[in-house]
Design a protein around this motif. Structure first.
Motif, PDB file in Angstrom:
ATOM      1  N   HIS A  11      24.762 -14.251  19.980  1.00  0.00           N
ATOM      2  CA  HIS A  11      25.533 -13.511  18.978  1.00  0.00           C
ATOM      3  C   HIS A  11      26.019 -12.169  19.522  1.00  0.00           C
ATOM      4  CE1 HIS A  11      26.770 -11.472  15.359  1.00  0.00           C
ATOM      5  NE2 HIS A  11      25.890 -10.519  15.603  1.00  0.00           N
ATOM      6  N   ARG A  13      26.649 -11.242  22.412  1.00  0.00           N
ATOM      7  CA  ARG A  13      27.648 -11.367  23.473  1.00  0.00           C
ATOM      8  C   ARG A  13      28.941 -12.027  22.996  1.00  0.00           C
ATOM      9  NH1 ARG A  13      26.445 -14.683  27.431  1.00  0.00           N
ATOM     10  NH2 ARG A  13      27.761 -13.605  28.936  1.00  0.00           N
ATOM     11  N   SER A  14      29.004 -12.377  21.722  1.00  0.00           N
ATOM     12  CA  SER A  14      30.218 -13.004  21.206  1.00  0.00           C
ATOM     13  C   SER A  14      31.329 -11.966  21.046  1.00  0.00           C
ATOM     14  CB  SER A  14      29.929 -13.696  19.870  1.00  0.00           C
ATOM     15  OG  SER A  14      29.514 -12.749  18.899  1.00  0.00           O
ATOM     16  N   GLU A  15      32.535 -12.446  20.867  1.00  0.00           N
ATOM     17  CA  GLU A  15      33.706 -11.560  20.829  1.00  0.00           C
ATOM     18  C   GLU A  15      33.574 -10.531  19.717  1.00  0.00           C
ATOM     19  OE1 GLU A  15      38.599 -11.821  20.692  1.00  0.00           O
ATOM     20  OE2 GLU A  15      37.374 -13.652  20.668  1.00  0.00           O
ATOM     21  N   GLY A  16      33.829  -9.275  20.090  1.00  0.00           N
ATOM     22  CA  GLY A  16      33.786  -8.186  19.136  1.00  0.00           C
ATOM     23  C   GLY A  16      32.409  -7.606  18.905  1.00  0.00           C
ATOM     24  N   GLU A  17      31.374  -8.198  19.506  1.00  0.00           N
ATOM     25  CA  GLU A  17      30.026  -7.701  19.304  1.00  0.00           C
ATOM     26  C   GLU A  17      29.612  -6.766  20.437  1.00  0.00           C
ATOM     27  OE1 GLU A  17      28.402  -7.994  16.569  1.00  0.00           O
ATOM     28  OE2 GLU A  17      29.843  -9.365  15.647  1.00  0.00           O
ATOM     29  N   TRP A  18      28.464  -6.206  20.285  1.00  0.00           N
ATOM     30  CA  TRP A  18      27.961  -5.104  21.111  1.00  0.00           C
ATOM     31  C   TRP A  18      28.038  -5.374  22.610  1.00  0.00           C
ATOM     32  CZ3 TRP A  18      22.112  -4.442  22.005  1.00  0.00           C
ATOM     33  CH2 TRP A  18      21.848  -3.228  22.678  1.00  0.00           C
ATOM     34  N   HIS A  47      29.773  -7.771  24.254  1.00  0.00           N
ATOM     35  CA  HIS A  47      30.829  -8.718  24.597  1.00  0.00           C
ATOM     36  C   HIS A  47      31.388  -8.512  26.005  1.00  0.00           C
ATOM     37  CE1 HIS A  47      34.235 -11.350  24.362  1.00  0.00           C
ATOM     38  NE2 HIS A  47      35.110 -10.363  24.355  1.00  0.00           N
ATOM     39  N   ASN A  48      31.610  -7.264  26.405  1.00  0.00           N
ATOM     40  CA  ASN A  48      32.253  -6.997  27.696  1.00  0.00           C
ATOM     41  C   ASN A  48      31.272  -6.675  28.820  1.00  0.00           C
ATOM     42  OD1 ASN A  48      34.952  -7.337  26.790  1.00  0.00           O
ATOM     43  ND2 ASN A  48      34.841  -5.327  25.784  1.00  0.00           N
ATOM     44  N   TYR A  65      23.125  -6.905  11.455  1.00  0.00           N
ATOM     45  CA  TYR A  65      23.593  -8.260  11.157  1.00  0.00           C
ATOM     46  C   TYR A  65      23.421  -8.570   9.676  1.00  0.00           C
ATOM     47  CZ  TYR A  65      24.209 -13.317  11.564  1.00  0.00           C
ATOM     48  OH  TYR A  65      24.655 -14.613  11.424  1.00  0.00           O
ATOM     49  N   THR A  72      25.983  -6.410   7.607  1.00  0.00           N
ATOM     50  CA  THR A  72      27.404  -6.708   7.836  1.00  0.00           C
ATOM     51  C   THR A  72      27.745  -8.169   7.550  1.00  0.00           C
ATOM     52  OG1 THR A  72      27.001  -7.076  10.195  1.00  0.00           O
ATOM     53  CG2 THR A  72      27.678  -4.860   9.520  1.00  0.00           C
ATOM     54  N   HIS A  73      26.728  -9.017   7.411  1.00  0.00           N
ATOM     55  CA  HIS A  73      26.951 -10.416   7.042  1.00  0.00           C
ATOM     56  C   HIS A  73      26.455 -10.683   5.627  1.00  0.00           C
ATOM     57  CE1 HIS A  73      27.445 -10.689  11.395  1.00  0.00           C
ATOM     58  NE2 HIS A  73      27.982 -11.881  11.233  1.00  0.00           N
TER      59      HIS A  73
END
Length: 665
Positions: free
Chosen positions: A126, A128-133, A135-136, A488, A491-492
């Protein structure tokens, strides 16, 4: 972003953790929101703003580009812990890894350990998914202990070697690891041991070895008490007839009393005695992987008995009460170091192994009573508990997660109003509550970062999540070690998710115990200040469960103090005197609602028991506690209960508002 915040043109500059050392400067000060604050003349202020902002951006960019190292230790769960050699190896690997991780994650999220596939894989994927802490962030795999030590050897200042003949030295070693950036090793000179492997590796830091044993190999801590005639010597006078306690007292003098350890955090986890119980345990419940966060934050570690009427099973020959007296001294020293603030303790009674009457744990006291005794002692010394209880007690990577960014506030948008309750038909036009039996679930017990971190992925993915009102009881203090899970969850959140504090506010404590101390006013103020900050951050106004345990119940003044930060009410472990609760309503508009029952078992059984709860004249209000149950379980239980009785299920905020409207119109 730079922005003025008051008439003195104070500037707030968000600053990465890697630059917090700047806050030690005489003109710069750390603020409560991870910022630096200063006042100066406009030109100087502007120049400093540009410099600091540039440094912040550069640091953030460097951090974003820096790799995350990934180390898989999940194979340890396959170890046969009934085999002493495999149990020892598992402990040694976990202790070494958690000490390395704590050191290298102190200032940034650098090392992630895959320890338990569930939930570690969820959080890793989670985040490392796009837009998360993460990710890059590039990822680099670490394949072995040897590679781990090679990669981070420049950050490791030496080793601390502890004595298996005195199990408490394993916790002393963790204290030293945090203060001195040393790797923890259990002494074992056999050729294939981890100690021998590391000592012979010729890595740069291994030459600096600190041993918790004498130079000739004899025990450094024995059970010889100081003779009365030596009372003038401070180094000798504190020795007691317990090797275990002498180890902790030695560490107290050198690290706690001198202010070298954290003033805000304490760790309470089972020591090396776990190896004697490993055959009936799991690597998760060794809790040694929990050490990383406390090592990162340079915390003091301990593990001592709370009952003064017996000797502990791990030190049966000590004079009765020696463990408890030692723990009392440690807690009092922490209180003094905390400078009037509440401090935080992670961990829990290792009830399956020590200090209770469970199986071989060696006490005649029940586990719950032992928990309550610990919390009573903590409360008397201004400490809150983050309760990593068995069997979801293990949590890896908290030193990594602690750097997860958080907003300054999580708004809660769905609190009920009188107008809404009238629109829903629960209150008539005159403000009177419609006759009915109203039930709300207290969904706990999220007073442990380990439990919360483990269960959020399961609960938030449940098929009924978002379909029924859910009253989540989550202690704000869990964001020290589980900010990722807190972020999480909030925000969810669905529109039907309602959040309140768990026991007993910002953290687990017995507030009534303050009355038994000679510093009640100071303790109350520290508790109020902590809760005001936490409740503001999480937009809370309801305390779900005040546990009195072995402490006195709060008086009218105590309830009034809760009204300062929890104005929508408090749930209570027991039934308070009716005159007291009426006074709280009359003077503070504070609803005080006792917990009606704990519900467990299959939904059909739980629903039937819920429907059979006694009720008075309608309207009637039932606050019901559940533990680690899914939204689906609650939905099914409610359906089963409604087959036996006409019940209206509402969220906790609605229940407490209805209670107030009915009893104090």
């Amino acid at each position: 972003m730079l922005h003025p915040t008051n008439r003195r043109s104070t500037i707030l500059v968000p600053l990465p953790r890697s630059l917090y050392f700047v806050g030690r400067c005489r003109t710069l000060h750390r603020s409560p929101h991870n910022t630096l604050r200063w006042e100066s003349r406009p030109v100087i202020r502007y120049a400093l703003t540009v410099v600091i902002a540039t440094l912040a951006v550069l640091s953030s960019s460097l951090h974003a580009a820096s790799p995350v190292y990934y180390f898989d230790l999940s194979e340890l769960h396959q170890a046969d812990l009934k085999d002493p050699a495999q149990a020892q190896r598992a402990w040694d690997v976990m202790h070494l890894t958690s000490s390395v991780q704590g050191i290298v994650n102190r200032n940034r999220s650098t090392l992630f350990v895959r320890f338990s596939p569930n939930p570690d894989d969820f959080w890793w994927n989670h985040l490392r998914s796009e837009g998360e802490w993460l990710h890059n962030r590039p990822v680099k795999q670490i394949g072995s202990i040897t590679e781990l030590l090679k990669v981070f050897q420049s950050q490791l200042k030496g080793t601390v070697v502890y004595d298996p003949r005195v199990p408490a030295t394993s916790n002393v070693a963790s204290t030293i690891a945090g203060v001195e950036s040393r790797v923890c090793l259990r002494y074992d000179p056999s050729p294939d041991s981890l100690y021998s492997q590391v000592s012979h590796s010729k890595l740069s830091f291994t030459a600096n070895e600190y041993r918790l044993m004498n130079d000739d190999g004899s025990v450094m801590f024995d059970a010889t008490a100081s003779p009365t005639s030596d009372a003038e010597s401070p180094d000798v006078a504190k020795r007691v007839a317990s090797a275990k306690c002498n180890a902790y007292l030695w560490a107290k003098e050198r690290y706690l009393d001198t202010g070298m350890v954290s003033k805000s955090e304490l760790a309470y986890y089972i020591d090396l005695y776990w190896l004697r119980c490993a055959g009936n345990s799991s690597v998760l419940n060794s809790t040694v992987m929990n050490h990383d966060y406390f090592i990162a934050n340079q915390s003091f570690f301990t593990d001592l008995h709370v009952w003064e009427d017996e000797a502990p099973v791990d030190d049966p020959d000590q004079p009765v009460g020696t463990d408890t007296e030692t723990l009392t001294q440690l807690l009092a020293a922490m209180k003094q170091q905390a400078d009037g603030n509440m401090y935080y303790m992670g961990g829990f009674i290792p009830w399956a192994y020590k200090y209770t009457n469970y199986g071989p744990a060696g006490s005649h006291h029940e586990p719950v009573a032992t928990e309550w005794k610990l919390v009573k002692m903590l409360s008397a010394n201004n400490a809150i508990l983050d309760a990593d209880a068995l069997g979801f007690s293990g949590m890896a990577n908290a030193s990594f997660y602690q750097h997860h960014p958080q907003p300054e506030q999580y708004p809660l948008q769905n609190k009920p109003t009188l107008e809404r309750l009238q629109a829903e038909g629960l209150v008539d036009a005159d403000g009177k509550v419609k006759p009915a039996t109203y039930v709300a679930f207290y969904m706990g017990d999220y007073d442990s970062a380990a439990w919360f971190h483990h269960h959020v992925p399961l609960l938030w993915s449940d098929e009924a999540h978002g379909k029924i009102p859910c009253g989540w009881a989550i202690n704000p203090s869990l964001d020290r070690r589980a900010p990722h899970a807190m972020y999480y969850a909030r925000t969810h959140a669905a529109a039907s998710d309602y959040f309140m504090s768990g026991d007993c506010g910002a953290g687990y404590i017995n507030p009534g115990e303050f009355a038994n101390t000679n510093h009640a006013d100071e303790s109350w103020q520290a508790w109020i200040d902590l809760n005001k900050r936490a409740f503001h951050k999480y937009d809370l106004s309801l305390t779900g469960f005040v546990i009195d345990g072995l402490a006195p119940r709060m008086d009218a003044a105590g309830l009034g103090k809760y009204a300062e930060f929890s104005p929508d009410g408090i749930g209570t472990q027991g039934v308070y005197d009716s005159a007291l609760t009426e006074q709280a309503l009359r003077e503070h508009q504070l609803p005080v609602v006792p917990m009606a029952t704990d519900l467990y078992g299959e939904p059909a059984e739980a629903g039937k028991r819920l429907a059979e709860l006694p009720s008075g004249q309608a309207p009637h209000f039932l606050f019901v506690r559940t533990i680690l149950k899914t939204p689906s379980w609650h939905q099914q239980t409610a359906e089963q209960a409604q087959q036996h009785r006409d019940i209206k299920f509402v969220d906790p905020y609605t229940l407490f508002l209805l209670y107030r409207l009915h009893h104090c119109p």
